[in-house]
Enzyme design. Structure first.
Site, short mmCIF file in Angstrom:
data_model
loop_
_atom_site.label_atom_id
_atom_site.label_comp_id
_atom_site.label_asym_id
_atom_site.label_seq_id
_atom_site.Cartn_x
_atom_site.Cartn_y
_atom_site.Cartn_z
N GLY A 47 -11.49 -7.84 -4.05
CA GLY A 47 -11.43 -6.14 -4.34
C GLY A 47 -12.45 -5.51 -3.09
CG ASP A 68 -11.11 -15.75 -0.98
OD1 ASP A 68 -11.42 -14.51 -1.13
OD2 ASP A 68 -10.44 -16.64 -1.86
CG LEU A 77 -0.74 -7.62 -5.54
CD1 LEU A 77 0.78 -7.22 -5.39
CD2 LEU A 77 -1.11 -7.81 -4.14
CE LYS A 92 -7.28 -13.53 -3.73
NZ LYS A 92 -8.36 -13.23 -4.89
CG ASN A 137 -19.82 -17.40 -8.76
OD1 ASN A 137 -20.98 -17.93 -8.10
ND2 ASN A 137 -19.56 -17.84 -9.83
CB CYS A 196 -14.57 -7.52 -12.06
SG CYS A 196 -13.79 -8.62 -10.78
CB CYS A 358 -11.39 -15.38 -27.29
SG CYS A 358 -11.89 -16.95 -26.17
#
Length: 406
Positions: A47, A68, A77, A92, A137, A196, A358
C-alpha cells in the site's frame, strides 16, 4: 544562427519529460541532475510502496530498487495501485517493475524477491542513496533501521492503519536526526501490535502517505526543502487533519547509533517467536487439548454452542448460522456485566461443546482464557470450551471454500 549554451547534462527528452519540475524555482536543473545520478530502495511493494514507486519511477531517478517476498493477491488491489488484475499471482516486485518500466523505460529497476533478514539486508541497503520503509511489520522496522544506521543511509519511514498514518525521516545525519531505536529501544510483543491486515485500511490513506514518502526521498536526494527529520507528521484521514510533532534528539544510549553501540557489524536477528514478515502471526497460547481444528468441528456430532468474538463489521461479511455474537471488547473489558455472565453460564452448562471462533484463531485463544476466568466454577469448563484453530480462514481453506475469505 545564434548558438545556445547548455550548462547541464540533461538531454532534450529529459528536459521535456521533467519540464514541470525544472521550472519550479526551488528545484530547477541542478536538482534534476542530482536525481539523474541518484538511487532509492523501496522495501515493501504494498500500500505504501505502490504510490512511492510510481512517483519515484517518474521523477528522473537513475536507479530504483524494489524489495518484497510476496505475490499479488486480489485483496491487495484496492490500495496497492502499482498492481492490477492482470498481475494477480505474480511476484509483487515483478508486477511493480512492469508498471514502473511502462512509466519510465530508461530507469534501471532492480528487484529482490526475497524476505529480508539480518544476514542479507546490508548487502542490499548499502547500494542505494535513500531507503523507504514501506512495510507493515514492527520487527522488520528494527531490521531496516539498524541496517540504515550501519550503512549511514537516510530512512524515510511511514505507517498506516485504518484512517490514520504517520511519516518521518530517521537517521538523517545532516540534522543529527534520531533513528527508530532512539525512540523505541526494544520491540514490543507481537500480540500488542495491530497491523492493517488485522484492523483494516482505507486505500487513499496509503496513497497519501506513500506519496509523501516519495516526496521526502526526492527532497533528500536533491537537497531541496526542509527534511522531516526530528519531526513526525501525523495524518488523520477521517477528520482530514495534518499535524507535526517534535521528536526527541538522537540518544547517546541508543544501541545502534549511540555513543557506545552494541549493534556494530550487522542488525541482530529478530527476537525468538517474533514474525519478521508482513504476514499475520499465528499465536499459540493454548494447549492442544484446548483447541479444535476445522475438520474436527465439521465432523463433530456433539451439540456445539459457537461463540463468534469478531467485531460487528466482520460479522456482517459472513458468520456461522445460530452463532452467539460476543465481541472481544465486551468479553475482555466488561467485568461487571452480570447479564453476560448469566447468559454464558446458561449456554455453557446446557451444551456439550463450546467453540470460540474469530478471523484467524488468535483472538479466540484469548477468549477461551477469559471465559475460564469469568466462569471458573462451571463443571468441566476446561474440557468444554475450545477455540477453532485458524479461525474462519481455516474453515475456508479446509472445509468450505465458498465461505468468504477476507
Amino acid at each position: 544562427m545564434t548558438n545556445y549554451v547548455r550548462n547541464h547534462s540533461l538531454s532534450n527528452d529529459e528536459i521535456q519529460r521533467y519540464s514541470r519540475q525544472l521550472i519550479i524555482s526551488e528545484f530547477g536543473v541542478n536538482a534534476q541532475e542530482r536525481l539523474k545520478s541518484s538511487s532509492a530502495l523501496i522495501i515493501g511493494c504494498g500500500g505504501l510502496g505502490s504510490p512511492a514507486a510510481l512517483y519515484l519511477a517518474s521523477c528522473g531517478l537513475s536507479r530504483l530498487g524494489l524489495v518484497d517476498h510476496d505475490n499479488v493477491d486480489k485483496s491487495n488491489l484496492h490500495r496497492q495501485i502499482v498492481h492490477n488484475e492482470t498481475t494477480v499471482g505474480r511476484t509483487k516486485v515483478d508486477s511493480a517493475r512492469l508498471t514502473c518500466s511502462q512509466i519510465n523505460s530508461s530507469l534501471q529497476i532492480d528487484t529482490y524477491n526475497l524476505l529480508l533478514t539480518h544476514e542479507n539486508i546490508m548487502d542490499i541497503v548499502k547500494q542505494y542513496d535513500v531507503i523507504l520503509d514501506c512495510t507493515d511489520n514492527v520487527i522488520t522496522r528494527y531490521l531496516i533501521n539498524d541496517a540504515c544506521v550501519l550503512c549511514r543511509k537516510p530512512l524515510v519511514s511511514a505507517s498506516v492503519i485504518r484512517f490514520e498514518g504517520q511519516l518521518t525521516v530517521w537517521n538523517y545525519i545532516e540534522k543529527n536526526g534520531p533513528c527508530y531505536r532512539c525512540l523505541y529501544p526494544q520491540a514490543p510483543p507481537a500480540e500488542t501490535v495491530s497491523t492493517c491486515s488485522d484492523v483494516g485500511i482505507l486505500g487513499p490513506v496509503c496513497g497519501t502517505l506513500g506519496s509523501l514518502q516519495a516526496l521526502e526521498a526526492i527532497k533528500i536526494l536533491t537537497k531541496v526543502g526542509d527534511i522531516l527529520s526530528n519531526r513526525m507528521l501525523l495524518v488523520d484521514g477521517l477528520s482530514m487533519s495534518f499535524r507535526t510533532i517534535k521528536l526527541r534528539n538522537r540518544q547517546s544510549t541508543c544501541a545502534v547509533c549511540g555513543t557506545n553501540p552494541t549493534i556494530i557489524d550487522q542488525p541482530p536477528p529478530p527476537p525468538l517467536g517474533q514474525c519478521s514478515n508482513d504476514q499475520p502471526c499465528r499465536r499459540n497460547l493454548l494447549n492442544s487439548n484446548e483447541r479444535m481444528t476445522a475438520d474436527d468441528l465439521a465432523k463433530s456430532t456433539a451439540a456445539s454452542f459457537i461463540i463468534d468474538v469478531r467485531p460487528e463489521q466482520e460479522l456482517n461479511i459472513a458468520h456461522f448460522e445460530n452463532s452467539f455474537h460476543l465481541p472481544m471488547d465486551r468479553l475482555l473489558y466488561n467485568n461487571n456485566d452480570e447479564q453476560l455472565r448469566n447468559e454464558l453460564r446458561t449456554n455453557i452448562e446446557k451444551h456439550q461443546q463450546i467453540v470460540i471462533v474469530c478471523r484467524r484463531g488468535n483472538d479466540s485463544q484469548l477468549a477461551v482464557k477469559r471465559l475460564k476466568e469469568l466462569l471458573p466454577d462451571i463443571d468441566n469448563i476446561d474440557e468444554k470450551v475450545k477455540d477453532l484453530v485458524g479461525g474462519f480462514q481455516a474453515w475456508h481453506t479446509d472445509i468450505d471454500s465458498t465461505f468468504p475469505l477476507y
